[in-house]
Motif scaffolding. Structure first.
Motif, short mmCIF file in Angstrom:
data_model
loop_
_atom_site.label_atom_id
_atom_site.label_comp_id
_atom_site.label_asym_id
_atom_site.label_seq_id
_atom_site.Cartn_x
_atom_site.Cartn_y
_atom_site.Cartn_z
N PRO A 67 10.29 -38.21 28.27
CA PRO A 67 11.32 -38.07 29.43
C PRO A 67 11.53 -36.51 29.49
N PRO A 68 11.94 -36.00 30.72
CA PRO A 68 12.10 -34.49 30.86
C PRO A 68 13.74 -34.42 30.40
N ASP A 69 13.90 -33.17 29.87
CA ASP A 69 15.27 -32.82 29.14
C ASP A 69 15.95 -32.25 30.21
N TYR A 70 17.03 -32.50 30.79
CA TYR A 70 17.78 -31.94 31.99
C TYR A 70 19.37 -31.89 31.73
N THR A 71 20.11 -30.69 31.46
CA THR A 71 21.56 -30.46 31.57
C THR A 71 21.80 -29.53 32.45
N GLU A 72 22.41 -30.00 33.82
CA GLU A 72 22.60 -28.80 34.84
C GLU A 72 23.59 -27.65 34.07
N SER A 73 22.99 -26.53 34.27
CA SER A 73 23.57 -25.30 33.54
C SER A 73 24.91 -25.10 34.01
N GLY B 91 19.45 -48.82 27.51
CA GLY B 91 17.78 -48.44 27.08
C GLY B 91 17.49 -47.20 27.79
N ARG B 92 16.21 -46.96 27.95
CA ARG B 92 15.48 -45.62 28.59
C ARG B 92 16.03 -45.58 30.21
N THR B 93 16.13 -44.34 30.31
CA THR B 93 16.23 -43.98 31.72
C THR B 93 15.22 -42.84 32.33
N GLY B 94 14.62 -42.67 31.55
CA GLY B 94 13.41 -41.85 32.04
C GLY B 94 13.60 -40.11 32.24
N ILE B 95 15.00 -40.03 31.48
CA ILE B 95 15.48 -38.54 31.48
C ILE B 95 16.30 -38.44 30.16
N CYS B 96 16.35 -37.31 29.57
CA CYS B 96 17.17 -37.11 28.37
C CYS B 96 18.07 -35.73 28.75
#
Ligand code: RP5
Length: 299
Positions: free
Chosen positions: A58-64, A113-118
């Protein structure tokens, strides 16, 4: 306002049994909200963490822009952040309504469970992000006060729905629990802010509002408590809610209230509740539970 907070503390909250969500769909697949990030595909049989999925990346995304916001956690790993997972951490509850969640490599793991994004996406908290949802209901009536019946001769339940400004979907007028706030208080506050003109009322009007609705909001029934299938969820941050039903049986209290879209809402109205309704996140599941309970109560 003080009076309102005071009586909220004495709210009688009854709980009936309800079914918790066991899987998620809306927070899998597609583009993550307010971003261009595509989620890694998660087929139905790979949602559960226990099913092997070697290719899962999964892509790793936290909005800055959420960094440094008063309602948001710092990033994990920094010396300024020592969270107490599965516990009440100062004024922030990191306890899940779903039971203890796992911490994997230092990160809380989504209990469904999994969501496809971390990462944390656009959510403020790592782990559970707590919300409350008021389900304010009445029976549909003619101007004369006579109840309207459906084709099966059953009364029609109506609920207050708001149109969300972010997605344009119809939803329950819920919102996030502020640190240290009682969840019942959040449900009532969010109803006032999003579905009435409370935010623009004078102090005198607020006082009048509090007195008028004191009895009505004193008794709420918990109709759902648990995970929400919200599009903002990630593998490490997710929405949970407690939903309360406040029912105006003869339509004389909030049934007669003038609705006014406020705060994040761009529309508000009384909507007929049907088993086929589609609402934001898993609000339709919550509403169906209320509909079932209210119709059963007539028997
Ligand atoms: C949903 O998001 C909850 O059920 C609640 O209605 C809402 C809270 O988020 P905001 O409306 O504050 O964005 O998951």
């Amino acid at each position: 306002m003080i009076k309102l907070t005071f009586y909220v503390l004495f709210c009688v909250v009854m709980t009936k049994s309800f079914t918790m969500l066991t899987t998620h769909l809306k927070c899998r697949g597609g583009i993550y909200p307010r971003s261009k990030i595509e989620r890694f595909p998660v087929p139905d049989d790979k949602v559960d963490w226990s099913s092997e999925y070697k290719q899962y990346q999964p892509p790793d995304y936290t909005e800055s822009s959420i960094n440094g916001k008063p309602w948001a956690d710092p990033n994990i790993g920094g010396s300024n952040f020592q969270p107490k997972w599965n516990d009440v951490d100062g004024k922030v509850s990191r306890v899940s309504h779903m039971g203890p969640y796992r911490i994997t490599n230092g990160y809380p793991q989504n209990p469904i469970g999994r969501t496809g994004i971390c990462g944390r996406g656009i959510l403020g908290r790592w782990g559970p992000n707590h919300a409350a949802d008021p389900v304010v209901t009445r029976w549909k009536r003619l101007e004369s006060g006579k109840m309207v019946l459906d084709r099966d001769n059953k009364p029609i339940l109506q609920f207050v729905a708001i149109k969300r400004g972010d997605t344009g979907e119809w939803a329950l007028p819920g919102g996030m629990v502020d640190p240290g706030e009682k969840v019942t208080a959040t449900a009532i506050r969010e109803f006032q802010e999003e579905a009435t003109n409370f935010l623009v009322m004078s102090d005198e009007e607020k006082e009048e509002w509090a007195q008028k609705f004191h009895e009505f909001f004193k008794e709420g029934e918990i109709v759902y408590k648990g995970y929400v299938d919200d599009r903002r969820n990630t593998d490490n941050a997710w929405m949970e809610t407690v939903a309360y039903n406040f029912h105006d049986d003869n339509g004389s209290i909030v049934g007669a209230l003038k609705l006014h879209a406020g705060d994040d809402a761009v529309g508000v109205r009384w909507v007929d509740a049907t088993p086929y309704i589609s609402l934001y996140a898993s609000h339709d599941t919550i509403l169906k539970e209320v509909l079932k309970q209210r119709i059963d109560s007539l028997r």
